[in-house]
Design a protein around this motif. Structure first.
Motif, mmCIF file in Angstrom:
data_model
loop_
_atom_site.group_PDB
_atom_site.id
_atom_site.type_symbol
_atom_site.label_atom_id
_atom_site.label_comp_id
_atom_site.label_asym_id
_atom_site.label_seq_id
_atom_site.Cartn_x
_atom_site.Cartn_y
_atom_site.Cartn_z
ATOM 1 N N GLN A 74 0.811 -1.215 0.000
ATOM 2 C CA GLN A 74 0.000 0.000 0.000
ATOM 3 C C GLN A 74 0.849 1.272 0.000
ATOM 4 O O GLN A 74 0.547 2.217 -0.712
ATOM 5 C CB GLN A 74 -0.912 0.004 1.236
ATOM 6 N N TYR A 75 1.933 1.275 0.804
ATOM 7 C CA TYR A 75 2.681 2.522 1.005
ATOM 8 C C TYR A 75 4.174 2.415 0.695
ATOM 9 O O TYR A 75 4.926 3.342 0.996
ATOM 10 C CB TYR A 75 2.504 2.999 2.454
ATOM 11 N N GLY A 76 4.614 1.310 0.111
ATOM 12 C CA GLY A 76 6.002 1.192 -0.314
ATOM 13 C C GLY A 76 6.979 1.196 0.848
ATOM 14 O O GLY A 76 6.731 0.611 1.901
ATOM 15 N N ASP A 77 8.111 1.895 0.670
ATOM 16 C CA ASP A 77 9.151 1.929 1.693
ATOM 17 C C ASP A 77 8.652 2.555 2.988
ATOM 18 O O ASP A 77 9.090 2.168 4.080
ATOM 19 C CB ASP A 77 10.371 2.719 1.180
ATOM 20 N N VAL A 92 7.818 2.061 8.719
ATOM 21 C CA VAL A 92 6.918 2.332 9.845
ATOM 22 C C VAL A 92 6.323 1.024 10.369
ATOM 23 O O VAL A 92 6.254 0.799 11.581
ATOM 24 C CB VAL A 92 5.796 3.307 9.435
ATOM 25 N N GLY A 93 5.897 0.165 9.458
ATOM 26 C CA GLY A 93 5.343 -1.131 9.855
ATOM 27 C C GLY A 93 6.370 -2.010 10.531
ATOM 28 O O GLY A 93 6.038 -2.784 11.435
ATOM 29 N N GLY A 130 -4.292 4.353 7.663
ATOM 30 C CA GLY A 130 -4.271 3.156 6.825
ATOM 31 C C GLY A 130 -3.419 2.058 7.419
ATOM 32 O O GLY A 130 -3.809 0.881 7.436
ATOM 33 N N ILE A 131 -2.254 2.419 7.937
ATOM 34 C CA ILE A 131 -1.379 1.420 8.556
ATOM 35 C C ILE A 131 -2.023 0.857 9.820
ATOM 36 O O ILE A 131 -1.959 -0.353 10.077
ATOM 37 C CB ILE A 131 0.000 2.040 8.866
ATOM 38 N N LEU A 132 -2.663 1.706 10.616
ATOM 39 C CA LEU A 132 -3.358 1.216 11.811
ATOM 40 C C LEU A 132 -4.428 0.201 11.433
ATOM 41 O O LEU A 132 -4.572 -0.837 12.091
ATOM 42 C CB LEU A 132 -3.984 2.382 12.577
ATOM 43 N N PHE A 133 -5.184 0.477 10.380
ATOM 44 C CA PHE A 133 -6.207 -0.483 9.953
ATOM 45 C C PHE A 133 -5.568 -1.812 9.558
ATOM 46 O O PHE A 133 -6.036 -2.886 9.966
ATOM 47 C CB PHE A 133 -7.010 0.067 8.779
ATOM 48 N N LEU A 134 -4.496 -1.763 8.776
ATOM 49 C CA LEU A 134 -3.853 -2.993 8.307
ATOM 50 C C LEU A 134 -3.289 -3.811 9.459
ATOM 51 O O LEU A 134 -3.237 -5.043 9.393
ATOM 52 C CB LEU A 134 -2.737 -2.652 7.312
#
Length: 316
Positions: free
Chosen positions: A123-126, A131-132, A260-264
């Motif tokens: 979804q967000y690349g690097d 962050v993930g 978006g990252i929190l949802f994933l």
């Protein structure tokens, strides 16, 4: 209509490759091209070598202020503790005592280090990877502590103490790689170009191999035998947890890539590591396998539905 089709196509480009590799693992196991020995060896290689390399390089090569976001980390950790507490209270009135430890672990322990990280990278690349990666490394500590705690309460044979829990945390390769990368980034560590390129080749194996291994460990028989307890724990993990905490995060000011990252990470299915811990605790391994299988299947739909809704509302 064309805009909705384009949005669905965009979301499928994020989720399709991830679940496609999981299905490939199921297929390869079914035609016996891979077996349990392969899955164990490949999983061990991923956990101890390729995934730590991926996290280390992605964080080291990113801006430290971007990779480590205290507010994001604090919210996710707080959400995990709150969800853990609520599920525990719920289980006191609806789940047999002997199954409570497995039920609770299945309802909060997500597959953040593989599934969420793969989706965040798509979804967000690097940015999503760095962050993930930090988020995964920190939440692994929380997962291990809470899992050992709740299983020790409800297992007749499992006795986890603080010393043993801390020993496992300190030895965890994912945690070591994240801490080393954060330290290296803070002191301005640079690696030779040939080392970085070799490391990137090695790290590129991580997510495809790990996703295939997830598919190889899924039990269709376990999925078919899922019962009320399994369904309840699974819905807590992939439905109720994101449904409550994602809107709460938005109300608290999270938006765009952070939301978006929190949802994933909140909506990820139950981690396969929970099965290993349940077996070690002498609790119901079949229930743990059922929850892993069911949450993985449900998450195919819930991830796509959640991403579609968040994009449609222009929140991410």
């Amino acid at each position: 209509m064309a805009d909705q089709a384009a949005l669905f196509h965009q979301i499928f480009l994020v989720t399709g490759p991830v679940f496609g590799l999981v299905l490939l693992g199921v297929f390869l196991k079914r035609i016996r091209l891979i077996d349990e020995a392969f899955v164990m060896t490949a999983s061990n290689l991923t956990f101890r070598a390729t995934m730590p390399t991926l996290l280390f390089l992605s964080i080291l090569q990113s801006d430290l202020k971007t990779a480590f976001q205290p507010k994001l980390v604090f919210f996710f950790v707080a959400a995990t503790f709150l969800h853990f507490g609520f599920v525990w209270l719920w289980s006191l009135r609806s789940v047999p005592k002997e199954d409570r430890g497995v039920y609770i672990q299945g309802a909060f322990r997500g597959n953040c280090g593989i599934m969420s990280l793969a989706l965040a990278a798509n979804q967000y690349g690097d940015y999503g990877l760095s962050v993930g990666g930090v988020l995964s490394g920190i939440i692994v500590i929380v997962f291990n502590i809470l899992s050992a705690f709740i299983l020790s309460i409800y297992s007749p044979t499992f006795d986890a103490n603080f010393k043993s829990i801390m020993r496992e945390i300190v030895r965890n390769p994912l945690i070591i790689s994240v801490v080393a990368a954060l330290v290296g980034s803070s002191i301005g560590l640079t690696l030779p170009e040939w080392v970085v390129r070799s490391g990137n080749y090695f790290a590129a194996m991580s997510l495809p191999t790990a996703l295939i291994c997830i598919g190889g460990t899924l039990s269709l028989a376990a999925f078919k035998s899922s019962g009320r307890v399994t369904l309840s724990s699974s819905l807590f993990k992939v439905f109720w947890m994101p449904l409550f905490f994602v809107p709460l995060a938005w109300l608290l000011g999270f938006e765009g890539r952070e939301l978006g990252i929190l949802f994933l990470f909140l909506a990820t299915p139950t981690a396969a590591a929970s099965y290993v811990m349940v077996r070690a605790a002498g609790s119901s391994a079949s229930l743990a396998a059922n929850i892993i299988a069911l949450t993985t299947v449900i998450s195919v739909v819930s991830f796509m539905a959640g991403l579609y809704l968040l994009n449609y509302l222009q929140l991410i």
